[in-house]
Write an enzyme that holds these catalytic residues in place. Sequence first.
Site, PDB file in Angstrom:
ATOM      1  N   GLN A   8     -19.488  45.848 -39.364  1.00 40.56           N
ATOM      2  CA  GLN A   8     -18.479  45.637 -40.416  1.00 40.56           C
ATOM      3  C   GLN A   8     -17.921  46.980 -40.879  1.00 40.56           C
ATOM      4  O   GLN A   8     -16.733  47.103 -41.171  1.00 40.56           O
ATOM      5  CB  GLN A   8     -19.108  44.895 -41.600  1.00 40.56           C
ATOM      6  CG  GLN A   8     -18.119  44.601 -42.706  1.00 40.56           C
ATOM      7  CD  GLN A   8     -17.044  43.610 -42.306  1.00 40.56           C
ATOM      8  OE1 GLN A   8     -17.352  42.538 -41.824  1.00 40.56           O
ATOM      9  NE2 GLN A   8     -15.782  43.967 -42.500  1.00 40.56           N
TER      10      GLN A   8
ATOM     11  N   CYS B 213     -15.874  42.219 -47.061  1.00 40.59           N
ATOM     12  CA  CYS B 213     -16.219  41.898 -45.667  1.00 40.59           C
ATOM     13  C   CYS B 213     -16.019  40.420 -45.362  1.00 40.59           C
ATOM     14  O   CYS B 213     -15.905  40.057 -44.195  1.00 40.59           O
ATOM     15  CB  CYS B 213     -17.643  42.340 -45.368  1.00 40.59           C
ATOM     16  SG  CYS B 213     -18.909  41.450 -46.308  1.00 40.59           S
TER      17      CYS B 213
HETATM   18  N1  NVA Z   1     -24.228  40.550 -47.581  1.00 45.02           N
HETATM   19  C1  NVA Z   1     -23.755  39.383 -46.867  1.00 45.02           C
HETATM   20  C2  NVA Z   1     -22.779  39.780 -45.818  1.00 45.02           C
HETATM   21  C3  NVA Z   1     -22.202  38.643 -45.025  1.00 45.02           C
HETATM   22  C4  NVA Z   1     -21.258  39.090 -43.951  1.00 45.02           C
HETATM   23  C5  NVA Z   1     -24.943  38.647 -46.280  1.00 45.02           C
HETATM   24  O1  NVA Z   1     -25.852  39.316 -45.764  1.00 45.02           O
HETATM   25  O2  NVA Z   1     -24.980  37.417 -46.351  1.00 45.02           O
HETATM   26  N1   CP Z   2     -18.179  39.711 -42.380  1.00 47.25           N
HETATM   27  C1   CP Z   2     -18.949  38.985 -41.564  1.00 47.25           C
HETATM   28  O1   CP Z   2     -19.877  39.488 -40.919  1.00 47.25           O
HETATM   29  O2   CP Z   2     -18.598  37.668 -41.474  1.00 47.25           O
HETATM   30  P1   CP Z   2     -19.413  36.503 -40.776  1.00 47.25           P
HETATM   31  O3   CP Z   2     -20.659  36.260 -41.584  1.00 47.25           O
HETATM   32  O4   CP Z   2     -18.474  35.332 -40.781  1.00 47.25           O
HETATM   33  O5   CP Z   2     -19.778  36.926 -39.370  1.00 47.25           O
END
Ligand code: NVA
Ligand code: CP
Length: 306
Positions: free
Chosen positions: A134, A259
């Site tokens: 990301q 993100c």
């Molecule tokens: N911090 C979030 C990012 C998702 C792309 C997670 O780990 O769920």
């Molecule tokens: N930002 C990101 O990693 O998205 P997903 O969880 O959809 O892969």
Amino acid sequence: MSARHFLSLMDCTPQELSGLLRRASELKDLRKRGVLFEPLKNRVLGMIFEKASTRTRLSFEAGMIQLGGQAIFLSPKDTQLGRGEPVSDSAIVMSRMLDAIMIRTFAHSTLTTFAAHSQVPVINGLSDDLHPCQLLADMQTFIEHRGSIAGKTVAWVGDGNNMCNSYVEAAIQFDFQLNVATPEGFEPKARFLEKAGDRVRLMRDPREAVAGAHLVSTDVWCSMGQEDQVAQRRALFAPYQVNQALLDLAADDVLFMHCLPAHRGEEISADLLEDPRAVAWDQAENRLHAQKALLEMLVEPAYHHA
Ligand code: NVA
Ligand code: CP
């Protein structure tokens, strides 16, 4: 046999990262111009997802197809990994059949164990600790909109989670100042902070973090695996919502990044993604281009022009 892995931004030099992002923009341009470029013909990427995903799965899968290869989605539900086959044994077997393996998992040690036993490159598609792919997209997006990020001020607001830890590493690798505003007890992990020294400043007040910033970024208050803490976190993080008024304290040319997926009304105000300062859709698209450059570098170095 040792292969080159990408588990963290620290697995590349700053020069390699800059070259990789330049290449990402070149690959983006080739795709926009409809030029076919298939250096990874007959190459196969395995993708192990222990957590949900939209962007990561799509960008890796579409990216491999566009580069002439294939990607195989592997869920622990349907593989022996989910029935207790050791990560090390799985790595030995899978890496004898595949050309690279992307893993989205919980404990970061799953990635390091897998990588230690894999004869092909292993890519971190998100762990509880880090989300380096990301950051490739985020840095590409900043550079495309504003030029070099070196010497700029970046503000992270909210949870000191996997994304925040990767921003700490990015501050080192891309040479920017990072202000991190979190509630007490939700700071990024000490082992990442220790490496960053005075490039990273911790604070409580999001307004102090954002003041004069050239980039403001946030993420959900509850990451995957923390679903049992939703109510407690919502209350605690409420003062950390990024909204127009907060962004107004930043530099005039500030960019806002998320993100995704986003929870409107929680970590961002309802219409923040529609604000002209927000570049979340470009960020999401750049996952595709940045990871194609990464795959090209790891799987077919001869084609990498960095
Ligand atoms: N911090 C979030 C990012 C998702 C792309 C997670 O780990 O769920
Ligand atoms: N930002 C990101 O990693 O998205 P997903 O969880 O959809 O892969």
